[in-house]
Motif scaffolding. Structure first.
Motif, mmCIF file in Angstrom:
data_model
loop_
_atom_site.group_PDB
_atom_site.id
_atom_site.type_symbol
_atom_site.label_atom_id
_atom_site.label_comp_id
_atom_site.label_asym_id
_atom_site.label_seq_id
_atom_site.Cartn_x
_atom_site.Cartn_y
_atom_site.Cartn_z
ATOM 1 N N LYS A 178 -30.759 47.074 65.841
ATOM 2 C CA LYS A 178 -29.237 47.109 66.379
ATOM 3 C C LYS A 178 -29.158 45.398 66.833
ATOM 4 O O LYS A 178 -29.928 45.067 67.716
ATOM 5 C CB LYS A 178 -28.882 47.853 67.789
ATOM 6 N N LEU A 179 -28.075 44.731 66.483
ATOM 7 C CA LEU A 179 -27.899 43.415 66.860
ATOM 8 C C LEU A 179 -26.440 43.086 67.334
ATOM 9 O O LEU A 179 -25.413 43.438 66.936
ATOM 10 C CB LEU A 179 -28.118 42.405 65.544
ATOM 11 N N VAL A 180 -26.371 42.524 68.687
ATOM 12 C CA VAL A 180 -25.441 41.977 69.255
ATOM 13 C C VAL A 180 -25.208 40.691 69.139
ATOM 14 O O VAL A 180 -25.950 39.937 69.653
ATOM 15 C CB VAL A 180 -25.188 42.617 70.639
ATOM 16 N N VAL A 181 -24.034 40.098 68.726
ATOM 17 C CA VAL A 181 -23.748 38.725 68.649
ATOM 18 C C VAL A 181 -22.758 38.496 69.648
ATOM 19 O O VAL A 181 -21.592 39.026 69.702
ATOM 20 C CB VAL A 181 -23.152 38.340 67.358
ATOM 21 N N VAL A 182 -23.163 37.528 70.515
ATOM 22 C CA VAL A 182 -22.148 37.146 71.539
ATOM 23 C C VAL A 182 -21.563 35.680 71.312
ATOM 24 O O VAL A 182 -22.195 34.660 70.887
ATOM 25 C CB VAL A 182 -23.081 36.994 72.625
ATOM 26 N N GLY A 183 -20.347 35.976 70.816
ATOM 27 C CA GLY A 183 -19.580 34.704 70.344
ATOM 28 C C GLY A 183 -19.032 35.126 68.793
ATOM 29 O O GLY A 183 -19.877 35.316 67.965
ATOM 30 N N GLY A 184 -17.698 34.971 68.595
ATOM 31 C CA GLY A 184 -17.074 35.354 67.395
ATOM 32 C C GLY A 184 -16.725 33.958 66.506
ATOM 33 O O GLY A 184 -15.879 33.968 65.758
ATOM 34 N N GLY A 185 -17.641 32.841 66.684
ATOM 35 C CA GLY A 185 -17.164 31.616 65.867
ATOM 36 C C GLY A 185 -17.852 31.837 64.586
ATOM 37 O O GLY A 185 -18.778 32.673 64.253
ATOM 38 N N ARG A 210 -9.220 37.360 68.919
ATOM 39 C CA ARG A 210 -9.692 37.418 67.650
ATOM 40 C C ARG A 210 -10.897 36.648 67.467
ATOM 41 O O ARG A 210 -11.151 35.619 68.104
ATOM 42 C CB ARG A 210 -8.368 37.010 66.770
ATOM 43 N N ILE A 211 -11.236 36.988 66.095
ATOM 44 C CA ILE A 211 -12.480 36.014 65.515
ATOM 45 C C ILE A 211 -12.171 34.531 65.171
ATOM 46 O O ILE A 211 -10.881 34.583 64.719
ATOM 47 C CB ILE A 211 -13.385 37.137 64.436
ATOM 48 N N HIS A 230 -17.134 47.322 57.086
ATOM 49 C CA HIS A 230 -18.537 47.627 57.098
ATOM 50 C C HIS A 230 -19.248 48.128 58.143
ATOM 51 O O HIS A 230 -20.333 48.081 58.363
ATOM 52 C CB HIS A 230 -19.134 46.322 56.538
ATOM 53 N N GLY A 231 -18.078 48.609 59.027
ATOM 54 C CA GLY A 231 -18.580 49.078 60.300
ATOM 55 C C GLY A 231 -19.318 48.257 61.315
ATOM 56 O O GLY A 231 -20.012 48.564 62.201
ATOM 57 N N VAL A 232 -19.066 46.901 61.377
ATOM 58 C CA VAL A 232 -19.199 46.206 62.589
ATOM 59 C C VAL A 232 -18.325 46.282 63.727
ATOM 60 O O VAL A 232 -17.135 46.391 63.684
ATOM 61 C CB VAL A 232 -19.019 44.695 61.917
ATOM 62 N N GLU A 233 -18.939 46.373 64.780
ATOM 63 C CA GLU A 233 -18.104 46.985 66.012
ATOM 64 C C GLU A 233 -17.574 45.554 66.496
ATOM 65 O O GLU A 233 -18.254 44.559 66.724
ATOM 66 C CB GLU A 233 -19.122 47.585 67.029
ATOM 67 N N LEU A 234 -16.370 45.545 66.946
ATOM 68 C CA LEU A 234 -15.524 44.556 67.527
ATOM 69 C C LEU A 234 -15.187 44.525 68.962
ATOM 70 O O LEU A 234 -14.574 45.577 69.160
ATOM 71 C CB LEU A 234 -14.674 44.035 66.483
#
Length: 464
Positions: A178-185, A210-211, A230-234
């Motif tokens: 499980k990877l959580v990315v902080v920042g949608g740049g 928005r991203i 692809h099931g990425v949680e936003l």
């Protein structure tokens, strides 16, 4: 203490610094380059552009094989793939070493003296370099500052352990569950998408609504579609909090407290110029916010002190720094040069890729003197033949109504990064729509979409 006097002293061996060094050497300038950071090639070559694209490439290959498992794809079937990320990272590191050696050879050929160590300035033209073999004091007639940038750290998510920056994300020993990315740049999305392709469960937390907020919505919609498919949680309009016991605290857009499971938390909330720890405050140069202030010659407020690359402000892109490095070297040698590009094109290596050069729709909002035309990749034969025509990709042109001068070109789609130089070239040359329309574009290629978009702006696209 060893003493060195030189014509040109360059601090930083990234794409701005080492290119400046090579060009100085070519022009016969006595040059010393101090490499105190990531190694020759800087962030881009060692822990940025190149290794990230290698990991992205490997992830795409893995995804291709995974698609062929089971019922197969395009008539191709394969067994369920497995990934040994440590071997992938070793392959990536081999590419970096090869390029490091290439840069070293080019600097040697240009007769640039390279010193590995950390420089600290006592005044604008004098620094002491701490090396493994002792201190060296260097005095120069000209100083080129090319110290680059570094990832921004959040005070409540300091880097360390399972909280990582993009640097660590490129050298993980295994794919996190499980990877959580902080920042949608662009950095977070590039790496988040790569790890999703490799099989990780990925969530993205972004403060904006928005991203990729620096790009217009039409460009980012195909990326959003990929993430959702692809099931990425936003979690958009959300704020990250602290991390502990494998859980990241998040406040949703509605103010609801959430806890996201995470084996790794990748923080990609931006980069900042590297201005601390090397005596910039002793050099007497003016600042522009967090950046070193420069004019259109890359000159700072201190005579014969120059700055290039990320240190000088946005856009913080490797190719901008390289061009600035070339220009400064030529100015020092006596040539009349300025840094005044029509555009510095940018590429986002997401799925699909995004390219932007020049003005976009948001830049011309409210104007009635601009022609805008879009051509879908779904109408391009080459795109369909390489499975790049079904994700909503397109090429868009903006031009002046009065004289048809190109103002901007954007694209989204698979492999469109390779169109970026054509876009930039046409803008830099001051091309009009008729120039693009009158150029015979090779068939079958994705570049035909640029041709067709220009034809459409003129009112006579052929294939739509």
């Amino acid at each position: 203490m060893q003493q060195i006097k030189t014509k040109v002293l360059i601090i930083g061996a990234g794409t701005g610094g080492y290119v400046a060094g090579i060009r100085c050497g070519q022009l016969g300038l006595d040059t010393v380059l101090v490499d105190g950071g990531d190694g020759l090639g800087g962030t881009c070559l060692n822990v940025g552009c190149i290794p990230s694209k290698a990991i992205i490439h490997a992830a795409s290959k893995f995804e291709t094989v995974a698609k062929a498992a089971g019922d197969g794809t395009l008539g191709i079937t394969a067994s369920e793939p497995a990934i040994d990320l440590s071997k992938t990272v070793a392959w990536k590191d081999g590419i970096v070493r090869k390029l490091n050696a290439g840069v070293a050879a080019l600097l040697k050929k240009a007769r640039v003296k390279v010193i590995k160590g950390w420089a600290t300035f006592s005044d604008a033209k004098t620094c002491t370099v701490r090396t493994d073999d002792g201190d060296i004091r260097i005095t120069a007639e000209h100083v080129i500052l090319a110290t680059g940038s570094e990832p921004v750290e959040l005070p409540f998510l300091p880097f360390g352990g399972d909280v990582i920056s993009s640097t660590e994300a490129l050298s993980l020993p295994s794919v996190p569950k499980k990877l959580v990315v902080v920042g949608g740049g662009y950095i977070g999305l590039e790496l988040g998408i790569a790890y999703r392709k490799l099989g990780a469960e990925v969530a993205i937390v972004e403060m904006a609504d928005r991203i990729l907020p620096l790009y217009d919505k039409a460009l980012t919609d195909p990326v959003m579609k990929w993430l959702e498919t692809h099931g990425v949680e936003l979690y958009l309009g959300a704020r990250a909090g602290g991390f502990g016991d494998g859980k990241l605290n998040v406040t949703s857009r509605d103010g609801e407290p959430l806890q996201l499971d995470a084996d790794k938390v990748l923080v990609t909330v931006g980069r900042r110029p590297r201005t601390k720890g090397w005596g910039l405050e002793n050099m007497g140069v003016a600042m522009a916010g967090p950046f070193v202030k420069t004019d259109n010659r890359c000159a700072t407020s201190m005579k014969n002190v120059w700055a290039v690359g990320d240190l000088t402000g946005e856009p913080m892109l490797a190719h901008k720094g390289s061009r600035q490095g070339e220009i400064v070297a030529e100015i020092i040698s006596g040539k009349d040069r300025v840094f005044d590009p029509v555009t510095v094109a940018a590429v986002c290596f997401t799925e699909p890729e995004i390219v932007s050069a020049g003005l976009g729709p948001d830049d011309v909002k409210g104007r009635n003197d601009v022609i805008t035309a879009v051509f879908p990749l779904a109408a391009i034969g080459r795109a369909l033949a390489i499975e790049a025509g079904e994700d909503g990709g397109f090429v868009r042109v903006l031009a002046s109504k009065s004289d048809h001068r190109l103002l901007g070109v954007q694209a989204v789609g698979q492999h469109v990064a390779e169109l970026s130089n054509s876009f930039a070239q046409m803008l830099e040359m001051g091309a009009v729509l008729e120039d693009v329309a009158g150029t015979i574009h090779v068939h079958p290629t994705l570049g035909e979409a640029f041709h067709e978009a220009s034809l459409r702006a003129l009112g006579h696209a052929i294939h739509i």
